[in-house]
Design a protein around this motif. Structure first.
Motif, PDB file in Angstrom:
ATOM      1  N   TYR A  16      33.029  48.904  56.542  1.00  0.00           N
ATOM      2  CA  TYR A  16      32.139  49.940  56.057  1.00  0.00           C
ATOM      3  C   TYR A  16      30.727  49.377  55.889  1.00  0.00           C
ATOM      4  N   VAL A  17      29.751  50.260  56.119  1.00  0.00           N
ATOM      5  CA  VAL A  17      28.358  49.854  55.950  1.00  0.00           C
ATOM      6  C   VAL A  17      27.663  50.877  55.067  1.00  0.00           C
ATOM      7  N   HIS A  18      26.531  50.456  54.507  1.00  0.00           N
ATOM      8  CA  HIS A  18      25.765  51.335  53.632  1.00  0.00           C
ATOM      9  C   HIS A  18      24.768  52.148  54.458  1.00  0.00           C
ATOM     10  N   THR A  19      24.716  53.457  54.183  1.00  0.00           N
ATOM     11  CA  THR A  19      23.740  54.350  54.800  1.00  0.00           C
ATOM     12  C   THR A  19      23.117  55.207  53.716  1.00  0.00           C
ATOM     13  N   LYS A  20      22.190  56.062  54.097  1.00  0.00           N
ATOM     14  CA  LYS A  20      21.607  56.995  53.136  1.00  0.00           C
ATOM     15  C   LYS A  20      22.649  57.973  52.624  1.00  0.00           C
ATOM     16  N   ASN A  21      23.764  58.144  53.401  1.00  0.00           N
ATOM     17  CA  ASN A  21      24.851  59.024  52.983  1.00  0.00           C
ATOM     18  C   ASN A  21      25.841  58.314  52.071  1.00  0.00           C
ATOM     19  N   GLY A  22      25.691  56.992  51.914  1.00  0.00           N
ATOM     20  CA  GLY A  22      26.657  56.204  51.165  1.00  0.00           C
ATOM     21  C   GLY A  22      27.425  55.295  52.100  1.00  0.00           C
TER      22      GLY A  22
ATOM     23  N   CYS B 165      32.344  54.337  57.389  1.00  0.00           N
ATOM     24  CA  CYS B 165      33.074  53.507  58.329  1.00  0.00           C
ATOM     25  C   CYS B 165      32.242  53.338  59.601  1.00  0.00           C
ATOM     26  N   CYS B 166      32.248  52.152  60.167  1.00  0.00           N
ATOM     27  CA  CYS B 166      31.448  51.865  61.363  1.00  0.00           C
ATOM     28  C   CYS B 166      31.770  52.809  62.519  1.00  0.00           C
ATOM     29  N   CYS B 167      33.030  53.266  62.594  1.00  0.00           N
ATOM     30  CA  CYS B 167      33.381  54.159  63.701  1.00  0.00           C
ATOM     31  C   CYS B 167      32.586  55.452  63.658  1.00  0.00           C
ATOM     32  N   LYS B 168      32.141  55.856  62.449  1.00  0.00           N
ATOM     33  CA  LYS B 168      31.357  57.074  62.311  1.00  0.00           C
ATOM     34  C   LYS B 168      29.936  56.900  62.825  1.00  0.00           C
ATOM     35  N   LEU B 169      29.485  55.662  62.936  1.00  0.00           N
ATOM     36  CA  LEU B 169      28.121  55.410  63.348  1.00  0.00           C
ATOM     37  C   LEU B 169      27.992  55.144  64.843  1.00  0.00           C
ATOM     38  N   GLN B 170      29.110  54.940  65.516  1.00  0.00           N
ATOM     39  CA  GLN B 170      29.031  54.551  66.927  1.00  0.00           C
ATOM     40  C   GLN B 170      28.624  55.710  67.832  1.00  0.00           C
ATOM     41  N   ASN B 171      28.942  56.914  67.488  1.00  0.00           N
ATOM     42  CA  ASN B 171      28.557  58.101  68.256  1.00  0.00           C
ATOM     43  C   ASN B 171      28.095  59.173  67.279  1.00  0.00           C
ATOM     44  N   SER B 172      26.820  59.104  66.940  1.00  0.00           N
ATOM     45  CA  SER B 172      26.298  59.987  65.899  1.00  0.00           C
ATOM     46  C   SER B 172      24.851  60.349  66.196  1.00  0.00           C
TER      47      SER B 172
ATOM     48  N   VAL C 190      21.544  60.348  63.954  1.00  0.00           N
ATOM     49  CA  VAL C 190      21.053  59.869  62.660  1.00  0.00           C
ATOM     50  C   VAL C 190      19.545  60.057  62.611  1.00  0.00           C
ATOM     51  N   VAL C 191      19.010  60.141  61.400  1.00  0.00           N
ATOM     52  CA  VAL C 191      17.575  60.228  61.200  1.00  0.00           C
ATOM     53  C   VAL C 191      17.168  59.090  60.271  1.00  0.00           C
ATOM     54  N   THR C 192      16.002  58.524  60.537  1.00  0.00           N
ATOM     55  CA  THR C 192      15.440  57.532  59.620  1.00  0.00           C
ATOM     56  C   THR C 192      14.406  58.253  58.766  1.00  0.00           C
ATOM     57  N   PRO C 193      14.728  58.547  57.498  1.00  0.00           N
ATOM     58  CA  PRO C 193      13.884  59.420  56.664  1.00  0.00           C
ATOM     59  C   PRO C 193      12.458  58.914  56.480  1.00  0.00           C
ATOM     60  N   HIS C 194      12.220  57.602  56.604  1.00  0.00           N
ATOM     61  CA  HIS C 194      10.865  57.108  56.342  1.00  0.00           C
ATOM     62  C   HIS C 194       9.868  57.579  57.411  1.00  0.00           C
ATOM     63  N   ASN C 195      10.375  57.885  58.624  1.00  0.00           N
ATOM     64  CA  ASN C 195       9.454  58.395  59.652  1.00  0.00           C
ATOM     65  C   ASN C 195       9.945  59.686  60.319  1.00  0.00           C
ATOM     66  N   GLY C 196      11.138  60.161  59.950  1.00  0.00           N
ATOM     67  CA  GLY C 196      11.654  61.419  60.463  1.00  0.00           C
ATOM     68  C   GLY C 196      12.147  61.381  61.897  1.00  0.00           C
ATOM     69  N   ILE C 197      12.284  60.202  62.503  1.00  0.00           N
ATOM     70  CA  ILE C 197      12.721  60.094  63.895  1.00  0.00           C
ATOM     71  C   ILE C 197      14.242  60.192  63.964  1.00  0.00           C
TER      72      ILE C 197
ATOM     73  N   GLU D 209      21.372  50.984  56.691  1.00  0.00           N
ATOM     74  CA  GLU D 209      20.944  51.428  55.361  1.00  0.00           C
ATOM     75  C   GLU D 209      19.689  52.294  55.384  1.00  0.00           C
ATOM     76  N   ILE D 210      18.939  52.320  56.517  1.00  0.00           N
ATOM     77  CA  ILE D 210      17.764  53.185  56.593  1.00  0.00           C
ATOM     78  C   ILE D 210      18.091  54.505  57.304  1.00  0.00           C
ATOM     79  N   CYS D 211      19.378  54.691  57.677  1.00  0.00           N
ATOM     80  CA  CYS D 211      19.773  55.853  58.470  1.00  0.00           C
ATOM     81  C   CYS D 211      20.526  56.878  57.628  1.00  0.00           C
ATOM     82  N   GLU D 212      20.271  58.155  57.946  1.00  0.00           N
ATOM     83  CA  GLU D 212      21.039  59.252  57.371  1.00  0.00           C
ATOM     84  C   GLU D 212      21.766  59.948  58.516  1.00  0.00           C
TER      85      GLU D 212
END
Length: 775
Positions: A192-198, A201-208, A210-217, A297-300
């Motif tokens: 598990y890794v830390h994200t803006k959502n909490g 699991c890494c499997c959730k991040l492999q095909n997603s 995501v937005v980086t809130p500091h720049n909205g990309i 950790e910078i991704c939502e």
């Protein structure tokens, strides 16, 4: 063309009426196949179609197939097409799969998926997402766009809805459970890794997504980078290196807190573009495939799981749906015409689409060539009808009657009365204003419009359409029937539109010349006209008689036959060019026709054939001017003599060619093929795409558009002449010219020739078409 400004002098009233917007706003139609009506059914029946995306180029991200679900069934066999994408051609193949029943909850889920994904792709941010998802279609009381675009899974032979991908829109409402442990690979199992959502699991991040809130990309994530974390070194472009932790602190003011957690690999979200534009491959820069390394950790997380292949395919979907909608609306028009005109001949839907698509759409096809063919047939059919119906009318009255029938204003009124104007495609597709089904931030109204017993469409907001645009579409539809079926079908369409024309032979009654063999050399003309022998030689006498020839033995001038022959030759040459060069690009047929059917061309033909020696006239001044023109012709090159049109004698010489064609047409019993066999040898060699030279007005316009020169044009009408003033700003230098002639076309040609010579003299015209040598 954006670089060309045309201005008519406000101080002088021009006698020519300009094309303006029609007095009333006109409907624009939406095909009923993509529309639904409010209902409270717990289950909804949809017809499911596979949209297979087949790129003909190599790509790192292969787009996935999409399922289109509609409330009504339609014929998908006619909906195959291609998109011009930056890297090549993307083939779109459609087929009907099956009908499916979806619960109201499943429909809402699919709508939420497509609205979310499309809003992210089009806006490249989340700003409109909440507004788009608020409310529901349950409270809508009018018809609305009702179709679903759903990710597909399984084989193309038996595809099904990829519900796992559709449910990605529910993230993060769905709670994370231990079942994720089973879907993770061995190397990241249970990690598990830390994200803006909490914690995720890494499997959730492999095909997603995501937005980086500091720049909205927004990014598409594709993999976990196990060997990269915040303590890894980042190689700088200017040399040297720094840890990712230090880089984010300095560049973004972000402190990375979870040093050992692996980064994720992502790519910028795909851009939604208009992939219907013509010549896209030469104009559009191929986007980069570069990836980025993102600290979790910078991704939502916005959507998960959703593959980059699915996101890629949906970036093409707005253009795909726009073309499907266009083909469906063309199919609706085709069915209406087939039923109302009582025709059994089938015309291709793609040709109907071409006929209702204007240049403004900027696609690979438009109506120009079809309108050229339709215009020539309409002129031909109307002219022969007027000629035989009004046998006491002179040329002026016949021309006036024809103008009333085939003018842009008359055609526009007929087209609007038959509601054809609502089918016209007149705007370039803009994905940013594309209506997403289920998007409640977009307000619109669709109203049912019954066009015939078999044709029902829906009308949305009205728009203004120019008179000429509607007229061009009517001519283009005539052209469709001519090109794909028959003249009989074209006449049936014209009769339905309101034109009263037929090709029934009517005997030509008029004062007949006595002893025609004494006035003309019949043997010469038989040899000249490819062995055609006149049954009524008085028609040949009439075809050669100028108005100044006042003799009892030749009581009628050539003007009536010239009126008829002009239209017959125009149509014959236009169809010859179309049949000889069937794969011409849109607009080239018009250029070939303009280069072949004009006074300059016909006058040269008359002089080469020696017809000037056989004109029956009674004017010494005319004889002198004819001899001067012939001498000029013999001394000049065989290139086009632009500017001749201002000389009235040129018109007389050209008229003789047309009146001969009219005489043969009447003498042969309205057999236009006999006319072409007789006249064609005189006209040869006919222009081809290889030998085509643009007229100076068109040449100058194309040069200005290509080199981004600014051209201004002013037209004045005074003292019986037309004055055209041209000003071209090329590379900072102005080039000006003002010339007058008997008519606008001649004045404009003369001024264009002068400006082109100025530009060549300054070595500004460096490339492009071979230029005509000017005499």
């Amino acid at each position: 063309m954006e670089s060309i400004n045309i201005v008519v002098d406000d101080n002088v009233e021009a006698p020519e009426q300009c094309d303006q917007a029609y007095e009333e706003e006109q409907m624009q139609y939406v095909p009923r196949e993509l529309v639904g009506r409010p209902g409270n059914d717990s289950e909804i029946l949809y017809h499911c179609y596979l949209i297979a995306l087949q790129p003909d180029f190599s790509c790192n991200t292969m787009p996935h197939d999409i399922l289109l679900a509609t409330r009504l069934e339609f014929d998908a066999e006619t909906l195959d097409f291609e998109l011009d994408v930056p890297r090549g051609s993307l083939k779109i193949r459609m087929k009907y799969v099956r009908h499916i029943k979806l619960t109201s909850e499943e429909v809402l889920l699919c709508q939420k998926f497509q609205v979310t994904l499309f809003r992210l792709l089009i806006d490249q941010n989340q700003n409109k997402l909440q507004e788009a998802l608020s409310g529901s279609n349950e409270n809508i009381e009018h018809a609305f766009l009702d179709y679903l675009l759903i990710p597909s899974t399984g084989s193309r032979e038996n595809p099904s809805i990829d519900w796992t991908c559709v449910r990605s829109v529910l993230y993060p409402q769905e709670t994370i459970s231990d079942k994720h442990m089973d879907c993770c690979s061995n190397r990241v199992q249970g990690r598990y890794v830390h994200t803006k959502n909490g914690l995720i699991c890494c499997c959730k991040l492999q095909n997603s997504l995501v937005v980086t809130p500091h720049n909205g990309i927004i990014y598409c994530t594709t993999d976990t980078l196990d060997d990269l974390n915040s303590n890894s070194l980042l190689m700088l472009r200017k040399g040297g290196s720094v840890t990712y932790k230090a880089y984010f602190a300095k560049q973004h003011g972000i402190t990375l807190c979870f040093d050992g957690e692996p980064f994720i690999k992502g790519k910028h979200l795909f851009m939604v573009q208009n992939f219907l534009l013509g010549c896209r491959n030469q104009k559009t820069k191929v986007p980069t495939n570069a990836s980025v390394e993102l600290p979790p950790e910078i991704c939502e997380v916005i959507m998960s799981p959703i593959s980059i292949g699915s996101v890629s395919s949906f970036s093409y979907a707005p253009s795909i749906i726009q073309r499907i909608e266009s083909l469906l609306i063309a199919g609706n028009l085709k069915r209406m015409l087939m039923a109302d005109c009582m025709l059994n001949d089938m015309i291709p839907t793609i040709k109907v689409l071409e006929a209702i698509t204007t240049k403004n759409c900027r696609e690979n096809f438009h109506l120009t060539s079809l309108a050229t063919i339709g215009d020539s047939f309409l002129k031909y059919a109307t002219s022969q009808q007027l000629f035989k119906t009004h046998q006491n009318h002179n040329n002026g009255l016949l021309t006036e009657e024809r103008t009333k029938i085939v003018s842009n204003l008359a055609l526009c009124k007929l087209g609007c009365d038959k509601k054809i104007s609502g089918f016209i495609r007149n705007e370039c597709f803009d994905p940013k204003t594309w209506r997403i089904p289920g998007d409640n931030s977009q307000t619109y109204t669709l109203r049912e419009e019954v066009l015939s017993t078999r044709t029902i469409v829906y009308a949305r907001e009205k728009r203004m359409i120019k008179i000429k645009t509607v007229a061009d579409v009517i001519e283009a539809l005539i052209g469709v029937f001519i090109c794909t079926t028959s003249e009989r079908a074209a006449l049936a369409f014209m009769k339905w539109m309101g034109f009263e024309v037929d090709f029934v032979y009517v005997q030509y009654k008029r004062p007949v010349a006595a002893n025609p063999e004494k006035l003309v050399d019949l043997r010469f003309f038989k040899s000249l006209l490819n062995q055609y022998s006149f049954r009524d030689a008085s028609l040949l006498v009439e075809a050669l008689t100028h108005g100044s020839y006042v003799r009892p033995e030749s009581p009628t001038s050539y003007k009536r036959l010239e009126f008829l022959g002009d239209a017959v030759l125009d149509y014959l040459i236009t169809m010859h060019l179309h049949n000889e060069h069937p794969n011409l690009s849109s607009g080239l047929l018009t250029d070939l026709r303009s280069a072949s059917v004009n006074n300059d061309c016909y006058a040269r033909t008359a002089i080469r054939a020696g017809l000037h020696k056989h004109i029956l006239h009674g004017s010494q001044d005319l004889q002198r001017r004819i001899l001067a023109i012939v001498e000029n012709f013999e001394q000049s090159s065989q290139d086009s003599t632009f500017g001749w049109e201002s000389e009235p004698v040129i018109k007389i010489l050209a008229d003789i060619i047309e009146s001969l064609a009219g005489a043969i047409y009447v003498d042969s019993g309205y057999d236009k093929e006999v006319v072409f066999r007789s006249i064609k040898p005189l006209l040869e060699p006919l222009v081809t795409p290889e030998t085509l030279k643009l007229q100076p007005v068109r040449e100058l316009e194309e040069l200005c558009a290509k080199e981004q020169f600014v051209m201004n044009k002013a037209v004045r009408y005074e003292n019986g002449e037309v004055s055209v003033k041209l000003e071209v700003h090329a590379n900072g230098a102005p080039h000006r010219c003002q010339l007058s002639a008997a008519n606008k076309d001649a004045a404009e040609k003369k001024a264009s020739v002068a400006i082109l010579e100025m530009l060549r003299g300054n070595e500004l015209h460096r490339r492009g078409r071979t230029q005509p040598r000017l005499s």
